[in-house]
Scaffold this motif. Sequence first.
Motif, short mmCIF file in Angstrom:
data_model
loop_
_atom_site.label_atom_id
_atom_site.label_comp_id
_atom_site.label_asym_id
_atom_site.label_seq_id
_atom_site.Cartn_x
_atom_site.Cartn_y
_atom_site.Cartn_z
N ALA A 199 0.81 -1.21 0.00
CA ALA A 199 0.00 0.00 0.00
C ALA A 199 0.84 1.26 0.00
O ALA A 199 0.43 2.29 -0.52
N ALA A 200 2.01 1.21 0.59
CA ALA A 200 2.84 2.41 0.69
C ALA A 200 4.22 2.18 0.08
O ALA A 200 5.21 2.06 0.79
N PRO A 201 4.29 2.11 -1.24
CA PRO A 201 5.60 1.90 -1.85
C PRO A 201 6.48 3.14 -1.65
O PRO A 201 5.99 4.26 -1.51
N VAL A 202 7.76 2.90 -1.62
CA VAL A 202 8.71 4.00 -1.44
C VAL A 202 8.73 4.82 -2.72
O VAL A 202 8.88 4.28 -3.82
N GLU A 203 8.56 6.10 -2.57
CA GLU A 203 8.55 6.96 -3.74
C GLU A 203 9.99 7.34 -4.10
O GLU A 203 10.73 7.84 -3.27
N ASP A 204 10.33 7.07 -5.32
CA ASP A 204 11.66 7.42 -5.82
C ASP A 204 11.59 8.81 -6.43
O ASP A 204 10.54 9.24 -6.92
N ASP A 205 12.71 9.49 -6.39
CA ASP A 205 12.77 10.77 -7.07
C ASP A 205 12.67 10.51 -8.57
O ASP A 205 13.15 9.50 -9.07
N ALA A 206 12.04 11.41 -9.27
CA ALA A 206 11.93 11.27 -10.72
C ALA A 206 13.32 11.37 -11.32
O ALA A 206 14.16 12.15 -10.87
N PRO A 207 13.61 10.58 -12.36
CA PRO A 207 14.92 10.67 -12.99
C PRO A 207 15.12 12.05 -13.60
O PRO A 207 14.16 12.74 -13.96
N ALA A 208 16.38 12.46 -13.70
CA ALA A 208 16.70 13.80 -14.19
C ALA A 208 16.15 14.05 -15.60
O ALA A 208 15.70 15.14 -15.92
N TRP A 209 16.14 13.01 -16.45
CA TRP A 209 15.68 13.20 -17.82
C TRP A 209 14.18 13.46 -17.90
O TRP A 209 13.68 13.97 -18.91
N ALA A 210 13.43 13.12 -16.85
CA ALA A 210 11.98 13.30 -16.88
C ALA A 210 11.59 14.77 -16.91
O ALA A 210 10.50 15.13 -17.35
N ALA A 211 12.48 15.65 -16.48
CA ALA A 211 12.19 17.08 -16.44
C ALA A 211 12.53 17.78 -17.76
O ALA A 211 12.28 18.97 -17.92
N ILE A 212 13.08 17.04 -18.70
CA ILE A 212 13.48 17.64 -19.99
C ILE A 212 12.26 17.76 -20.89
O ILE A 212 11.55 16.79 -21.14
N GLY A 213 12.03 18.97 -21.38
CA GLY A 213 10.88 19.23 -22.25
C GLY A 213 11.26 19.15 -23.71
O GLY A 213 12.44 19.10 -24.08
N PRO A 214 10.26 19.18 -24.59
CA PRO A 214 10.51 19.09 -26.04
C PRO A 214 11.39 20.23 -26.56
O PRO A 214 12.24 20.02 -27.43
N GLU A 215 11.20 21.42 -26.01
CA GLU A 215 12.00 22.56 -26.47
C GLU A 215 13.47 22.39 -26.10
O GLU A 215 14.35 22.70 -26.89
N GLN A 216 13.70 21.89 -24.90
CA GLN A 216 15.08 21.64 -24.47
C GLN A 216 15.73 20.58 -25.35
O GLN A 216 16.90 20.70 -25.71
N ALA A 272 24.94 9.72 -30.48
CA ALA A 272 24.01 10.85 -30.41
C ALA A 272 23.39 10.92 -29.01
O ALA A 272 23.30 12.00 -28.42
N ARG A 273 22.99 9.78 -28.49
CA ARG A 273 22.42 9.76 -27.13
C ARG A 273 23.43 10.23 -26.11
O ARG A 273 23.10 10.97 -25.18
N ARG A 274 24.66 9.79 -26.27
CA ARG A 274 25.72 10.20 -25.34
C ARG A 274 25.94 11.71 -25.40
O ARG A 274 26.04 12.37 -24.37
N LYS A 275 25.98 12.25 -26.62
CA LYS A 275 26.19 13.69 -26.77
C LYS A 275 24.99 14.48 -26.23
O LYS A 275 25.17 15.54 -25.60
N LEU A 276 23.79 13.99 -26.45
CA LEU A 276 22.60 14.66 -25.90
C LEU A 276 22.64 14.65 -24.37
O LEU A 276 22.30 15.64 -23.73
N ARG A 277 23.06 13.53 -23.81
CA ARG A 277 23.17 13.45 -22.35
C ARG A 277 24.17 14.48 -21.84
O ARG A 277 23.94 15.14 -20.83
N GLU A 278 25.29 14.62 -22.55
CA GLU A 278 26.30 15.60 -22.14
C GLU A 278 25.76 17.02 -22.21
O GLU A 278 26.04 17.84 -21.34
N VAL A 279 24.96 17.31 -23.23
CA VAL A 279 24.41 18.65 -23.40
C VAL A 279 23.29 18.92 -22.40
O VAL A 279 23.23 19.99 -21.78
N LEU A 280 22.40 17.95 -22.23
CA LEU A 280 21.22 18.14 -21.39
C LEU A 280 21.49 17.98 -19.90
O LEU A 280 20.87 18.64 -19.08
N MET A 281 22.40 17.10 -19.55
CA MET A 281 22.69 16.85 -18.14
C MET A 281 24.19 16.91 -17.90
O MET A 281 24.85 15.88 -17.76
N PRO A 282 24.74 18.10 -17.89
CA PRO A 282 26.18 18.20 -17.68
C PRO A 282 26.55 17.64 -16.30
O PRO A 282 25.76 17.67 -15.37
#
Length: 164
Positions: A83-100, A147-157
Motif C-alpha cells: 500500500a505504501a511503496p517507497v517513492e523514488d525521485d523522478a529521474p533527471a531526464w523526466a524534467a526535460i521538455g521538447p523545447e530543451q 548521439a544519445r551520449r552527446k545529448l546526455r552531455e548537453v542536457l545533463m552536464p
Amino acid sequence: MRQYEAVLLAKAMHLCGNPTDARDLVQDTFERALLKLDRFREGTNAQAWLFTILHHLFIDRCRSRTRERRADVSVEDVQERVAAPVEDDAPAWAAIGPEQLRTALARIPEEFRVVYQLHAIEGRSYIEIAERLGIPKATVGTRLIRARRKLREVLMPTRQEAEA
C-alpha cells in the motif's frame, strides 16, 4: 547401521554446515531407517539406502524452513509494503521538455542529429535509416549511441561542468 554413522555424519555436515543440525539429521535418518526397515531389500547397498533417506530428510527440512519463513511475515506487513511503496525521485531526464530537446539536438553534430531524429522522433528502423542515408546498419547503431551520449552531455552536464 552404526558402521555408516561416520560417513552419514560427514555428508550431513556437508549439507547442513552445522554440527548440531548434522547430528540431528543423522539421528533422524537412523530413526526413519528403523521405521522403514521392511522396505530395505537384502543384498542391496545399505549405505546408499541410508544416504537416500538422509538426503530426502534434508530436503524436507529445507522446505519446511522455507514455509516457516513465509509464515513469519504477517498480512499487515505485506499490506503496508504494497500500500505504501517507497517513492523514488523522478529521474533527471523526466524534467526535460521538447523545447530543451530541440535546442540540444541543434548543438550536436549533424551526422548524429539526423540519425537520432529519424529513429527517435520519426520512429524509423535501423534498416530504413541505413537505406535512406546510404550507410551500413551497424553505423546507424553506432551513431545513435553516440548521439544519445552527446545529448546526455548537453542536457545533463556533470557536476564539474556545471560548477565551472
